[in-house]
Write an enzyme that holds these catalytic residues in place. Structure first.
Site, short mmCIF file in Angstrom:
data_model
loop_
_atom_site.label_atom_id
_atom_site.label_comp_id
_atom_site.label_asym_id
_atom_site.label_seq_id
_atom_site.Cartn_x
_atom_site.Cartn_y
_atom_site.Cartn_z
CB CYS A 150 21.68 75.65 61.15
SG CYS A 150 19.89 75.55 60.87
CG HIS A 245 19.45 76.89 65.73
ND1 HIS A 245 18.50 77.87 65.59
CD2 HIS A 245 19.47 76.21 64.54
CE1 HIS A 245 17.95 77.80 64.38
NE2 HIS A 245 18.53 76.81 63.72
P1 NAP Z 1 14.59 81.90 52.57
O1 NAP Z 1 14.77 83.02 53.51
O2 NAP Z 1 13.23 81.38 52.31
O3 NAP Z 1 15.26 82.32 51.17
C1 NAP Z 1 15.24 81.56 50.01
C2 NAP Z 1 15.44 82.49 48.81
O4 NAP Z 1 15.51 81.68 47.63
C3 NAP Z 1 14.29 83.45 48.63
O5 NAP Z 1 14.71 84.74 49.00
C4 NAP Z 1 13.93 83.38 47.13
O6 NAP Z 1 14.23 84.57 46.45
C5 NAP Z 1 14.86 82.33 46.56
N1 NAP Z 1 14.16 81.30 45.79
C6 NAP Z 1 13.09 80.56 46.15
N2 NAP Z 1 12.80 79.66 45.18
C7 NAP Z 1 13.70 79.84 44.20
C8 NAP Z 1 13.93 79.24 42.93
N3 NAP Z 1 13.15 78.24 42.49
N4 NAP Z 1 14.96 79.69 42.17
C9 NAP Z 1 15.75 80.70 42.60
N5 NAP Z 1 15.58 81.33 43.80
C10 NAP Z 1 14.58 80.89 44.57
O7 NAP Z 1 15.44 80.62 53.03
P2 NAP Z 1 16.83 80.56 53.86
O8 NAP Z 1 16.55 80.55 55.30
O9 NAP Z 1 17.76 81.58 53.32
O10 NAP Z 1 17.33 79.09 53.50
C11 NAP Z 1 17.85 78.75 52.24
C12 NAP Z 1 18.37 77.34 52.22
O11 NAP Z 1 19.40 77.21 53.21
C13 NAP Z 1 17.33 76.26 52.54
O12 NAP Z 1 17.59 75.11 51.78
C14 NAP Z 1 17.61 75.95 54.02
O13 NAP Z 1 17.23 74.64 54.37
C15 NAP Z 1 19.11 76.13 54.09
N6 NAP Z 1 19.61 76.49 55.43
C16 NAP Z 1 19.03 77.51 56.11
C17 NAP Z 1 19.52 77.87 57.36
C18 NAP Z 1 18.91 78.98 58.18
O14 NAP Z 1 19.31 79.15 59.33
N7 NAP Z 1 17.96 79.75 57.63
C19 NAP Z 1 20.63 77.17 57.89
C20 NAP Z 1 21.20 76.12 57.16
C21 NAP Z 1 20.68 75.79 55.92
P3 NAP Z 1 13.19 85.37 45.53
O15 NAP Z 1 12.57 86.36 46.44
O16 NAP Z 1 14.03 85.98 44.47
O17 NAP Z 1 12.21 84.37 44.98
#
Ligand code: NAP
Length: 356
Positions: A150, A245
């Site tokens: 992002c 951001h």
């Molecule tokens: P997050 O809030 O931590 O959410 C990740 C989700 O994935 C959790 O709700 C969890 O659900 C699930 N999870 C974790 N481990 C898992 C597994 N082994 N198998 C299946 N589900 C699993 O993270 P996020 O901010 O959404 O980010 C997700 C991805 O997008 C990351 O790779 C991050 O680098 C990328 N990203 C994020 C942003 C941002 O602004 N946040 C921007 C660009 C890219 P459960 O509760 O079911 O375990």
């Protein structure tokens, strides 16, 4: 008439996952059909999700059960959106692609595979053709496409528009990033309240590395300077804002360049998603604000006709004959993740990589 495409969202309860659910619930032809996770498997989505975005959990989604990330359970699914955490994402995405699914990933794991597109649909849409090489080399029926970090997108979108038309020879970037960029629960509150948290050399370096890859794939109207002669540097920080951001960019040029002209270029910037009128394409990928106290994170992160999909640029100023200053604001979980993923899917549908 188009058929409805069924989407699976892996990591559907996460901060990016909820934006996929929110945006796809109103999408004209892609519907959330399968919600997957890990800790929340077996529970109704509405009970386990923390809906940290606008609106409420859509009624038709709230009772859906969260399921495991198993391709065998997803026979009738057409597209996989994968906002899974770093490390967990890579092998799961490979497994889905091998089983024949189109995978659109927001995770970092495959962003630097040379045969995997790192896509910003307005800037490097032609890189979609890497999919052909990927399928051939890996003997996959499906494929993986990634979207950039992002933070990198917040700078790369305005810089890409500039680099395309001007002899840009450097950009120095300072970021002030929101908490949601680190996922849920993210950063401990005591690390960030009453503080500005430097993200460190590693985060600075990965931001620059991604911007370099994207700029290397922009089709330019000028042929100098070569990318290897462009200096890029970033200093990244997090503060206690929720979404959005904010990035300050000092951009330098090989020749005299008027800030007013660059401003016009940014205002008029359009790409293939706009030409194709893709449903999630904002009419203006870059919105330029003229007031010298805008954009502001709180007021402007949802700006535009597709809320959260435009990068908002402002404070464009001539620093000297060969340097300008500007700031950019990107909604990190929308344009920087889920919205960027959906726009990528729409482009892949138009280009025939996902069956209509
Ligand atoms: P997050 O809030 O931590 O959410 C990740 C989700 O994935 C959790 O709700 C969890 O659900 C699930 N999870 C974790 N481990 C898992 C597994 N082994 N198998 C299946 N589900 C699993 O993270 P996020 O901010 O959404 O980010 C997700 C991805 O997008 C990351 O790779 C991050 O680098 C990328 N990203 C994020 C942003 C941002 O602004 N946040 C921007 C660009 C890219 P459960 O509760 O079911 O375990």
């Amino acid at each position: 008439m188009r058929r409805t495409l069924k989407a699976a969202i892996l990591g559907a309860t996460g901060l990016v996952g909820i934006e996929y659910v929110r945006m796809l619930s109103n999408h004209p032809y892609i519907k959330p059909a399968y919600l997957a996770g890990k800790g929340s498997v077996g529970k109704p989505y509405g009970e386990v999700v923390r809906w940290q975005t606008v609106g409420q959990v859509p009624k038709e989604i709230a009772d859906m059960e969260v399921k495991p990330t198993d391709p065998k359970l997803m026979d009738d699914v057409d597209i996989i959106f994968s906002p899974l955490p770093q490390g967990a994402a890579g092998p799961v995405e490979e497994q889905f692609a091998k089983e024949g699914f189109p995978v659109i990933s927001n995770s970092p794991d495959h962003r630097f595979d040379p045969d995997v597109p790192l896509l910003i649909p307005e800037l490097n849409p032609h890189t979609i053709s890497l999919i052909d090489e990927q399928r051939k080399r890996r003997e996959w029926k499906g494929f993986i496409v990634t979207t950039p970090l992002c933070t990198a997108q917040g700078a790369a979108i305005p810089l890409g528009a500039i680099f395309k038309d001007y002899k840009m020879d450097g950009a120095f970037i300072t970021t002030i990033q929101s908490l949601s960029g680190a996922g849920y629960p993210g950063i401990p509150s005591l690390d960030v309240v009453d503080n500005i948290l430097p993200l460190g050399d590693g985060y600075d370096a990965k931001t620059i590395k991604e911007i370099f890859r994207i700029l290397s794939e922009v089709k330019r109207n000028v042929d100098e300077p070569k990318l290897e002669d462009v200096s890029l540097a970033a200093t990244t920080h997090r503060i206690a804002t929720v979404h959005g951001h904010y990035e300050v960019l000092y951009v330098s040029f090989k020749e005299e360049t008027a800030a007013e002209k660059v401003k016009e270029t940014l205002e008029n910037f359009r790409g293939e998603p706009q030409d194709l009128k893709l449903p999630t394409a904002p009419s203006k990928p870059i919105i330029v604000m003229n007031e010298d106290t805008r954009p502001q994170v709180y007021f402007d992160r949802w700006a535009g006709d597709i809320p959260g999909m435009s990068v908002v640029v402002g404070r464009i100023k001539q620093v000297n004959k060969r340097m300008i200053r500007l700031v950019s604001l990107i909604h990190n979980t929308v344009r920087g993740a889920a919205g960027g993923g959906i726009l990528a899917a729409e482009l892949l549908v138009e280009k025939g990589y996902i069956e209509k």
